[in-house]
Design a protein around this motif. Sequence first.
Motif, short mmCIF file in Angstrom:
data_model
loop_
_atom_site.label_atom_id
_atom_site.label_comp_id
_atom_site.label_asym_id
_atom_site.label_seq_id
_atom_site.Cartn_x
_atom_site.Cartn_y
_atom_site.Cartn_z
N ALA A 1 0.84 -1.21 0.00
CA ALA A 1 0.00 0.00 0.00
C ALA A 1 0.87 1.26 0.00
O ALA A 1 0.54 2.25 -0.64
CB ALA A 1 -0.94 0.00 1.21
N GLY A 2 1.99 1.21 0.69
CA GLY A 2 2.90 2.34 0.72
C GLY A 2 3.51 2.62 -0.64
O GLY A 2 3.66 3.77 -1.05
N MET A 3 3.87 1.56 -1.35
CA MET A 3 4.42 1.74 -2.70
C MET A 3 3.36 2.35 -3.61
O MET A 3 3.64 3.27 -4.38
CB MET A 3 4.93 0.41 -3.26
N VAL A 4 2.15 1.86 -3.52
CA VAL A 4 1.05 2.42 -4.31
C VAL A 4 0.88 3.90 -3.97
O VAL A 4 0.72 4.74 -4.86
CB VAL A 4 -0.26 1.63 -4.10
N ARG A 5 0.95 4.23 -2.70
CA ARG A 5 0.76 5.61 -2.24
C ARG A 5 1.77 6.56 -2.91
O ARG A 5 1.46 7.71 -3.18
CB ARG A 5 0.89 5.65 -0.72
N HIS A 6 2.97 6.09 -3.19
CA HIS A 6 3.98 6.93 -3.86
C HIS A 6 3.56 7.36 -5.26
O HIS A 6 4.07 8.35 -5.78
CB HIS A 6 5.33 6.22 -3.95
N HIS A 7 2.63 6.64 -5.86
CA HIS A 7 2.21 6.94 -7.22
C HIS A 7 0.94 7.78 -7.30
O HIS A 7 0.62 8.32 -8.35
CB HIS A 7 2.01 5.63 -7.99
N LEU A 8 0.21 7.87 -6.20
CA LEU A 8 -1.08 8.59 -6.22
C LEU A 8 -0.91 10.03 -6.67
O LEU A 8 0.00 10.73 -6.23
CB LEU A 8 -1.72 8.55 -4.84
N GLY A 9 -1.79 10.45 -7.56
CA GLY A 9 -1.81 11.84 -8.01
C GLY A 9 -0.68 12.25 -8.93
O GLY A 9 -0.59 13.41 -9.32
N LYS A 10 0.18 11.34 -9.34
CA LYS A 10 1.32 11.69 -10.20
C LYS A 10 0.93 11.85 -11.66
O LYS A 10 1.70 12.38 -12.46
CB LYS A 10 2.42 10.63 -10.11
N MET A 11 -0.25 11.37 -12.03
CA MET A 11 -0.77 11.51 -13.39
C MET A 11 0.24 10.99 -14.43
O MET A 11 0.57 11.67 -15.40
CB MET A 11 -1.17 12.97 -13.68
N LEU A 12 0.73 9.80 -14.20
CA LEU A 12 1.67 9.19 -15.12
C LEU A 12 0.99 8.88 -16.45
O LEU A 12 -0.20 8.59 -16.49
CB LEU A 12 2.23 7.90 -14.51
N ASN B 1 -6.06 5.73 -2.28
CA ASN B 1 -5.30 4.49 -2.39
C ASN B 1 -6.26 3.31 -2.47
O ASN B 1 -7.02 3.06 -1.54
CB ASN B 1 -4.37 4.33 -1.19
N PRO B 2 -6.22 2.56 -3.57
CA PRO B 2 -7.12 1.42 -3.73
C PRO B 2 -6.66 0.18 -2.97
O PRO B 2 -7.37 -0.82 -2.92
CB PRO B 2 -7.11 1.16 -5.23
N VAL B 3 -5.46 0.23 -2.39
CA VAL B 3 -4.88 -0.93 -1.72
C VAL B 3 -5.07 -0.83 -0.22
O VAL B 3 -4.71 0.17 0.40
CB VAL B 3 -3.39 -1.08 -2.07
N ASN B 4 -5.61 -1.88 0.36
CA ASN B 4 -5.78 -1.97 1.81
C ASN B 4 -4.40 -2.02 2.47
O ASN B 4 -3.49 -2.70 1.97
CB ASN B 4 -6.56 -3.26 2.12
N GLU B 5 -4.24 -1.33 3.58
CA GLU B 5 -2.96 -1.29 4.29
C GLU B 5 -2.45 -2.67 4.67
O GLU B 5 -1.26 -2.87 4.84
CB GLU B 5 -3.06 -0.42 5.54
N ASN B 6 -3.34 -3.64 4.84
CA ASN B 6 -2.95 -4.98 5.26
C ASN B 6 -2.75 -5.94 4.09
O ASN B 6 -2.45 -7.11 4.31
CB ASN B 6 -3.99 -5.56 6.23
N GLU B 7 -2.93 -5.45 2.87
CA GLU B 7 -2.74 -6.32 1.71
C GLU B 7 -1.28 -6.73 1.62
O GLU B 7 -0.39 -5.90 1.73
CB GLU B 7 -3.18 -5.60 0.43
N PRO B 8 -1.02 -8.02 1.39
CA PRO B 8 0.37 -8.47 1.33
C PRO B 8 1.07 -7.97 0.07
O PRO B 8 0.44 -7.56 -0.90
CB PRO B 8 0.24 -9.99 1.32
N MET B 9 2.38 -8.05 0.12
CA MET B 9 3.20 -7.72 -1.05
C MET B 9 2.85 -8.68 -2.18
O MET B 9 2.59 -9.85 -1.93
CB MET B 9 4.68 -7.89 -0.72
N PRO B 10 2.86 -8.18 -3.41
CA PRO B 10 2.67 -9.11 -4.52
C PRO B 10 3.85 -10.09 -4.57
O PRO B 10 4.96 -9.75 -4.16
CB PRO B 10 2.65 -8.21 -5.75
N LYS B 11 3.61 -11.27 -5.04
CA LYS B 11 4.66 -12.28 -5.22
C LYS B 11 4.63 -12.72 -6.67
O LYS B 11 3.58 -13.05 -7.20
CB LYS B 11 4.43 -13.49 -4.32
N TRP B 12 5.79 -12.70 -7.31
CA TRP B 12 5.87 -13.04 -8.72
C TRP B 12 6.78 -14.25 -8.87
O TRP B 12 7.80 -14.34 -8.22
CB TRP B 12 6.44 -11.86 -9.51
#
Length: 156
Positions: free
Chosen positions: A72-83, A134-145
């Motif tokens: 969720a923190g990584m997602v938060r870094h992208h919010l509002g950046k209008m990439l 932020n669409p990601v819940n704070e407790n959502e686990p890290m993605p695993k690839w």
Amino acid sequence: MKDTPSLYAWAGGQPALERLTEVFYAKVGKDELLEPVFRHMSPEHSKHVAHFIGEVLGGPPAYTTGDGGSHAGMVRHHLGKMLTEPQRRRWINLLLDSADEVGLADDPEFRSALVGYLEWGSRLAVINSQTSDNPVNENEPMPKWGWGEPGGPYQP
């Protein structure tokens, strides 16, 4: 292979990913399309990204435990950046060029998995950058690839 290594191990572990992000962010700093997005990044930014990528690819939880981050923190870094899509494509191209430059594993299976993750993650970053919530819940686990993940269509 009897014991399939993680993508993290196959890539060369943390040293290889840190070399990758160092070379990559040096390129980003000189790129007219991406430099404005990353202009104010901290000196530790490339290492944090290497930790994040490493954790996603099956390495130790260096991002979540050492850097104090979360998905969720990584997602938060992208919010509002209008990439934009051109920025996303340039980001992908420079990262793959950097992977070649540092000699990251280049076998088809690894690169297919890596590109799959980078495409998935960068497209989510563009989507998430268009909002301030932020669409990601704070407790959502890290993605695993891994080497090949079954999934389905993206469901926002």
